[in-house]
Design an enzyme around this catalytic site. Sequence first.
Site, PDB file in Angstrom:
ATOM      1  N   PHE A   1       0.806  -1.230   0.000  1.00 47.01           N
ATOM      2  CA  PHE A   1       0.000   0.000   0.000  1.00 47.01           C
ATOM      3  C   PHE A   1       0.834   1.273   0.000  1.00 47.01           C
ATOM      4  CE2 PHE A   1       1.032  -0.071   4.513  1.00 47.01           C
ATOM      5  CZ  PHE A   1       1.164   1.279   4.795  1.00 47.01           C
TER       6      PHE A   1
ATOM      7  N   LYS B   1      -1.240  -7.480  -9.314  1.00 43.61           N
ATOM      8  CA  LYS B   1      -2.195  -7.532  -8.192  1.00 43.61           C
ATOM      9  C   LYS B   1      -1.821  -6.388  -7.255  1.00 43.61           C
ATOM     10  CE  LYS B   1      -2.982  -8.519  -4.395  1.00 43.61           C
ATOM     11  NZ  LYS B   1      -3.380  -7.505  -3.390  1.00 43.61           N
TER      12      LYS B   1
ATOM     13  N   GLU C   1      -4.845  -3.953  -2.054  1.00 42.51           N
ATOM     14  CA  GLU C   1      -6.303  -3.781  -1.953  1.00 42.51           C
ATOM     15  C   GLU C   1      -6.648  -2.561  -1.097  1.00 42.51           C
ATOM     16  OE1 GLU C   1      -4.370  -5.811  -0.450  1.00 42.51           O
ATOM     17  OE2 GLU C   1      -5.233  -6.798   1.299  1.00 42.51           O
TER      18      GLU C   1
ATOM     19  N   SER D   1       5.385  -6.925   3.213  1.00 39.37           N
ATOM     20  CA  SER D   1       5.932  -7.274   4.530  1.00 39.37           C
ATOM     21  C   SER D   1       6.758  -8.571   4.461  1.00 39.37           C
ATOM     22  CB  SER D   1       4.786  -7.460   5.524  1.00 39.37           C
ATOM     23  OG  SER D   1       3.989  -8.550   5.111  1.00 39.37           O
TER      24      SER D   1
ATOM     25  N   CYS E   1       9.618   1.741   3.352  1.00 30.17           N
ATOM     26  CA  CYS E   1      10.509   0.640   3.715  1.00 30.17           C
ATOM     27  C   CYS E   1      11.926   1.140   3.915  1.00 30.17           C
ATOM     28  CB  CYS E   1      10.494  -0.424   2.631  1.00 30.17           C
ATOM     29  SG  CYS E   1      11.199   0.168   1.111  1.00 30.17           S
TER      30      CYS E   1
ATOM     31  N   GLU F   1       9.141  -4.114  13.022  1.00 29.32           N
ATOM     32  CA  GLU F   1       8.946  -2.959  12.133  1.00 29.32           C
ATOM     33  C   GLU F   1       7.651  -2.259  12.560  1.00 29.32           C
ATOM     34  OE1 GLU F   1       7.911  -3.841   8.018  1.00 29.32           O
ATOM     35  OE2 GLU F   1       9.095  -2.131   7.329  1.00 29.32           O
TER      36      GLU F   1
HETATM   37  P1  NAD Z   1       1.610  -6.647   3.037  1.00 30.75           P
HETATM   38  O1  NAD Z   1       2.648  -7.703   3.072  1.00 30.75           O
HETATM   39  O2  NAD Z   1       0.526  -6.677   4.042  1.00 30.75           O
HETATM   40  O3  NAD Z   1       0.869  -6.663   1.607  1.00 30.75           O
HETATM   41  C1  NAD Z   1       1.605  -6.770   0.407  1.00 30.75           C
HETATM   42  C2  NAD Z   1       0.768  -7.533  -0.610  1.00 30.75           C
HETATM   43  O4  NAD Z   1       0.532  -8.848  -0.130  1.00 30.75           O
HETATM   44  C3  NAD Z   1      -0.594  -6.890  -0.872  1.00 30.75           C
HETATM   45  O5  NAD Z   1      -0.840  -6.891  -2.250  1.00 30.75           O
HETATM   46  C4  NAD Z   1      -1.554  -7.797  -0.111  1.00 30.75           C
HETATM   47  O6  NAD Z   1      -2.798  -7.898  -0.742  1.00 30.75           O
HETATM   48  C5  NAD Z   1      -0.870  -9.134  -0.109  1.00 30.75           C
HETATM   49  N1  NAD Z   1      -1.175  -9.916   1.105  1.00 30.75           N
HETATM   50  C6  NAD Z   1      -1.475  -9.444   2.350  1.00 30.75           C
HETATM   51  N2  NAD Z   1      -1.671 -10.459   3.208  1.00 30.75           N
HETATM   52  C7  NAD Z   1      -1.481 -11.598   2.510  1.00 30.75           C
HETATM   53  C8  NAD Z   1      -1.537 -12.986   2.859  1.00 30.75           C
HETATM   54  N3  NAD Z   1      -1.810 -13.378   4.100  1.00 30.75           N
HETATM   55  N4  NAD Z   1      -1.269 -13.894   1.894  1.00 30.75           N
HETATM   56  C9  NAD Z   1      -0.971 -13.503   0.637  1.00 30.75           C
HETATM   57  N5  NAD Z   1      -0.924 -12.200   0.261  1.00 30.75           N
HETATM   58  C10 NAD Z   1      -1.169 -11.257   1.173  1.00 30.75           C
HETATM   59  O7  NAD Z   1       2.398  -5.244   3.050  1.00 30.75           O
HETATM   60  P2  NAD Z   1       1.799  -3.774   3.175  1.00 30.75           P
HETATM   61  O8  NAD Z   1       1.320  -3.570   4.582  1.00 30.75           O
HETATM   62  O9  NAD Z   1       0.898  -3.484   2.043  1.00 30.75           O
HETATM   63  O10 NAD Z   1       3.139  -2.902   2.942  1.00 30.75           O
HETATM   64  C11 NAD Z   1       4.021  -2.557   3.971  1.00 30.75           C
HETATM   65  C12 NAD Z   1       5.197  -3.501   4.043  1.00 30.75           C
HETATM   66  O11 NAD Z   1       5.878  -3.528   2.799  1.00 30.75           O
HETATM   67  C13 NAD Z   1       6.245  -3.084   5.060  1.00 30.75           C
HETATM   68  O12 NAD Z   1       6.715  -4.218   5.716  1.00 30.75           O
HETATM   69  C14 NAD Z   1       7.343  -2.461   4.216  1.00 30.75           C
HETATM   70  O13 NAD Z   1       8.634  -2.468   4.791  1.00 30.75           O
HETATM   71  C15 NAD Z   1       7.281  -3.317   3.013  1.00 30.75           C
HETATM   72  N6  NAD Z   1       7.866  -2.650   1.850  1.00 30.75           N
HETATM   73  C16 NAD Z   1       9.085  -3.084   1.422  1.00 30.75           C
HETATM   74  C17 NAD Z   1       9.699  -2.455   0.357  1.00 30.75           C
HETATM   75  C18 NAD Z   1      11.049  -2.891  -0.133  1.00 30.75           C
HETATM   76  O14 NAD Z   1      11.417  -2.512  -1.223  1.00 30.75           O
HETATM   77  N7  NAD Z   1      11.796  -3.675   0.628  1.00 30.75           N
HETATM   78  C19 NAD Z   1       9.064  -1.386  -0.285  1.00 30.75           C
HETATM   79  C20 NAD Z   1       7.813  -0.982   0.175  1.00 30.75           C
HETATM   80  C21 NAD Z   1       7.214  -1.638   1.251  1.00 30.75           C
END
Ligand code: NAD
Length: 507
Positions: free
Chosen positions: A159, A183, A186, A236, A291, A391
């Site tokens: 997000f 994808k 959401e 994440s 991140c 985090e």
């Molecule tokens: P998230 O992991 O909750 O969601 C990421 C994606 O995974 C979304 O599209 C979501 O729909 C999907 N998802 C969520 N739960 C899931 C599940 N149980 N099974 C399968 N898919 C699932 O992450 P977020 O909260 O949207 O973003 C924040 C996180 O992203 C932080 O941890 C941040 O550090 C990380 N991030 C990392 C980078 C990088 O380049 N290293 C860049 C941006 C964000």
Amino acid sequence: MTNVADATELAPAISLFIDGKMVMSKTDHWRSLVNPATQEVIGRVPFATPDEVEAAVASSARAFATWRKTPIGARARIFLKYQELIRKHMKELALLLTTEQGKTLADAEGDVFRGLEVVEHAAGIGNLQLGELANNVANGVDTFTILQPLGVCAGITPFNFPAMIPLWMFPMAIATGNTFVLKPSEQDPMVTMRLVELATEAGVPPGVLNVVHGGEEVVNAICDHPTIKAISFVGSTRVGTHVYNRASLAGKRVQCMMGAKNHAVIMPDAQKDQTLNSLAGAAFGAAGQRCMAISVAIMVGESAKWVPDLVAKAKTLKVSAGVEAGADLGPLVSPDALKRVTGFIDRGTQEGATLDLDGRQIKVPGYDKGNFVGPTIFSGVKPGMSIYDQEIFGPVLCIMYADTLEEAIAITNANPNGNGTAIFTQSGAAARKFKEDIDVGQIGINVPIPVPVPMFSFTGSRASKLGDLGPFGKQVIAFYTQTKTVTERWFEDSTTQTSVNTTISLK
Ligand code: NAD
């Protein structure tokens, strides 16, 4: 997750994008999209059905048959046009992004701009997707490589950068000759969908880019689908690890860029004002939802005395809705995120850290319902405290103390994450030692958020990354292509066979 009821049912529905058309999902599972500064429902997003995911993958598979052979120049020119369209619509894209995600308008433009740089990079694909040739590897024999697209690839995005991160993915995948199923998050898919519309306007043909929405089920379907050859994930650590394991088991190439805990080391010889400005900007900008945000500052020696000045600086930052002039940080993305971040602050005090600045209970005039947390600073933080070990992803800076640079490096290296780090110093020798000895993939020297420009790759390491190849830069060409080596010999008409070669040597 909410099923739509009452007013939300009237909110505009976000479409899927399948075979070049915006398509209304037939699902009965929807989620509200909510402005984080006001709680106003601004849309609703479908969780695609298995048939809709199948239709998206099938469309990409059909399109691959012709797209893979499209001339380099034709592919490149689409991205030349695309960058022009993104520039033209920059203000509109930034406003949409701020409305659904919360960050300030200036930062939203930054989000779009860092993605735009990757689009520009994709427009140079003719200079990037080049093979190698060795002439005369044996008598009359040459060997060369060709970098062929893989097929249908997929991207799963978080997000916090709903413009930049989708643009890390589909432009490079498509420019290298693949087709793509995206994808988006959401939580904030609207700006992503606008970027998809602009990509179509730029000339991306039907089927080359498809979009499905959803959560866990759709992600798992992507991981398992036998037609999908590679997956790029950003999000994440928990979800990224799951995606990496599940998709690798299904035989796919996978890259997962994941969570972080980025340490900055502040040497006593650092330029004080520049350093404190950098720290405040990188810790609290985007409400800490980056991140690459600095979430830990290690004050070395006498720099410990600067903490009150840092607190004073943090207090000057304006917290408001992202659309308000002069806002330095906006709200967190959701009430859940607000609850999580304030819960961490509660625990930090219980676990014995000193709360030097408390951003809970902040009042933002005109935005009573926003998910706001003000800049928050803890000092005396130690490993073992949850505010250090996890985090937080909010505007919370943890301060630690060290006597020497060596000690600061040891603290940073003992943390499992390896996304980004920075040192602030005027000493070349200290900076050199830091970059040699620190075990983190992206290093800033007096640069607080060292996200590389796209001719390099994003090189997070250790627990922040799974998979060897990063997004954009040279690495992503390797990620999205299969290398074939061709070893060839052409016989001149006068050549006569002398004998049978029964060895493995080229003769
Ligand atoms: P998230 O992991 O909750 O969601 C990421 C994606 O995974 C979304 O599209 C979501 O729909 C999907 N998802 C969520 N739960 C899931 C599940 N149980 N099974 C399968 N898919 C699932 O992450 P977020 O909260 O949207 O973003 C924040 C996180 O992203 C932080 O941890 C941040 O550090 C990380 N991030 C990392 C980078 C990088 O380049 N290293 C860049 C941006 C964000």
